[in-house]
Scaffold this active site. Structure first.
Site, PDB file in Angstrom:
ATOM      1  N   THR A 181      -7.633   0.803  -1.812  1.00 15.36           N
ATOM      2  CA  THR A 181      -7.268   2.605  -2.266  1.00 15.36           C
ATOM      3  C   THR A 181      -6.606   3.291  -0.714  1.00 15.36           C
ATOM      4  O   THR A 181      -6.102   3.909  -0.788  1.00 15.36           O
ATOM      5  CB  THR A 181      -8.286   3.733  -1.573  1.00 15.36           C
ATOM      6  OG1 THR A 181      -9.099   3.313  -0.023  1.00 15.36           O
ATOM      7  CG2 THR A 181      -9.762   2.808  -2.449  1.00 15.36           C
ATOM      8  N   ASP A 205      -6.963   4.374   3.344  1.00 19.31           N
ATOM      9  CA  ASP A 205      -7.390   4.999   4.786  1.00 19.31           C
ATOM     10  C   ASP A 205      -6.764   6.635   4.281  1.00 19.31           C
ATOM     11  O   ASP A 205      -6.825   7.733   3.976  1.00 19.31           O
ATOM     12  CB  ASP A 205      -5.553   5.064   4.469  1.00 19.31           C
ATOM     13  CG  ASP A 205      -4.978   5.473   2.917  1.00 19.31           C
ATOM     14  OD1 ASP A 205      -3.780   6.027   2.525  1.00 19.31           O
ATOM     15  OD2 ASP A 205      -5.422   5.264   2.102  1.00 19.31           O
TER      16      ASP A 205
HETATM   17  O1  RIB Z   1      -0.958   7.825  -4.515  1.00 13.19           O
HETATM   18  C1  RIB Z   1      -2.298   8.289  -4.033  1.00 13.19           C
HETATM   19  C2  RIB Z   1      -2.941   6.961  -2.963  1.00 13.19           C
HETATM   20  O2  RIB Z   1      -2.565   7.477  -1.909  1.00 13.19           O
HETATM   21  C3  RIB Z   1      -4.452   7.658  -3.135  1.00 13.19           C
HETATM   22  O3  RIB Z   1      -4.648   6.068  -2.543  1.00 13.19           O
HETATM   23  C4  RIB Z   1      -4.145   8.629  -1.696  1.00 13.19           C
HETATM   24  O4  RIB Z   1      -5.274   7.727  -0.762  1.00 13.19           O
HETATM   25  C5  RIB Z   1      -2.685   8.169  -1.307  1.00 13.19           C
HETATM   26  O5  RIB Z   1      -3.178   6.777  -0.228  1.00 13.19           O
HETATM   27 CA    CA Z   2      -5.896   6.340   0.228  1.00 14.75          CA
END
Ligand code: RIB
Ligand code: CA
Length: 312
Positions: free
Chosen positions: A123, A9
């Site tokens: 992620t 994202d």
């Molecule tokens: O808590 C950190 C995560 O949340 C990472 O993946 C950052 O990109 C957000 O998406």
């Molecule tokens: Ca992320």
């Protein structure tokens, strides 16, 4: 060679994870899937397309779930800005998404690939992954492993006990952790050691002058967000930690233990409950990251960034 689907994202740290995945010769980045999280699905998808084009990548992007399975969406504009990648002005993408049903694409790619071939690196919130596992449970035995930036063994970030990716879609995280597939959870216990200091930032920019402007724009904005919102002097770059682990597990100290996700608690919703009390059951399929080999990590990031060439 790791044959990878990256579910993300973008997001400043997702951008670094994407650069790593595209820059590393040991990763065959089969496709990128996007999900609403740091910003809306439309914005993170546009960002993914622009980032890939910036470095001349030819990776198909499939957009996925616009909102969590159950919870109302709450984007992280307070960290990543209105565009999801504030701090840099990327050229709007020329290419379109290859498809708009990421979960179906994940199922297709895993089922069409040889057994134990595809590594899922996530992620972001796990909405796409949960949908894929619900649509076709067979993927759980065919996927080589899932390496996720998500959760925390100890302290959270969005709440005292919950990390953003788990908190945003706890029902999806619960679905994923309840299935029997090899999961490595790279949580905040690891990623809060991946601090992008000004010294690290300088080395990354020196490793790739063609990307210096974008890297500085991303990291400088990310630094200000983390200073204002979480009192970090420099930003923790969460997502590249998952890519680094997938490439070389020795970069993260892990322990095998069951993980459950809280979806009901007023104070604890989104908490990833890692049961470290006793020896993990024999059939435990999950492990959690506890610490990072920081020097090794940054040298991996630097090496991969150096392999990219940014166009104008
Ligand atoms: O808590 C950190 C995560 O949340 C990472 O993946 C950052 O990109 C957000 O998406
Ligand atoms: Ca992320």
């Amino acid at each position: 060679m790791k044959h990878v689907i990256l579910d993300c994202d973008p997001g400043h740290d997702d951008a670094l994870a994407l650069f790593m995945a595209m820059g590393d010769p040991d990763i065959d980045l089969m496709e990128v899937t996007t999900v609403g999280g740091n910003q809306s699905l439309e914005k993170v998808t546009k960002n993914a397309l622009s980032l890939i084009e910036l470095v001349g990548g030819k990776v198909p992007v499939y957009s996925g779930a616009p909102t969590p399975l159950v919870k109302a969406p709450k984007w992280a504009g307070y960290i990543h800005g209105e565009s999801g990648l504030d701090g840099v002005k990327l050229a709007p993408p020329k290419s379109e998404v290859a498809g708009t049903h990421a979960a179906s694409q994940i199922v297709k790619t895993v089922m069409d690939s040889p057994d134990q071939y595809v590594t899922l690196i996530t992620t972001a919130p796990l909405t796409n992954i949960a949908l894929a596992a619900l649509m076709e449970p067979k993927i759980c035995s065919r996927v080589k492993e899932i390496v996720m930036m998500l959760g925390a063994v100890h302290t959270g970030n969005v709440t005292p006990v919950a990390e953003f990716n788990a908190y945003t879609d706890p029902e999806a995280a619960k679905v994923v952790f309840e299935r029997k597939w090899p999961i490595t959870m790279i949580g905040l216990d690891v990623t809060h050691q991946a601090i992008c200091t000004k010294g690290v930032q300088k080395k990354l920019a020196e490793a790739n002058p063609s990307l210096k402007e974008v890297l500085d724009g991303l990291i400088n904005f990310f630094r200000e967000s983390y200073k204002d919102e979480e009192c970090f002097p420099d930003p923790p770059t969460h997502d590249p930690c998952a890519v680094a682990y997938a490439l070389d597990p020795s970069v993260v100290k892990t322990v095998k233990c069951p993980v459950s996700v809280e979806t009901k608690g007023d104070l604890t919703c989104g908490m990833t409950v890692a049961d470290l009390r006793a020896l993990a059951p024999k059939d435990c399929n999950t492990q959690v990251g506890l610490s990072l080999d920081v020097e090794k990590f940054w040298s991996m990031v630097e090496k991969d960034i150096a392999n990219l060439r940014a166009g104008k």
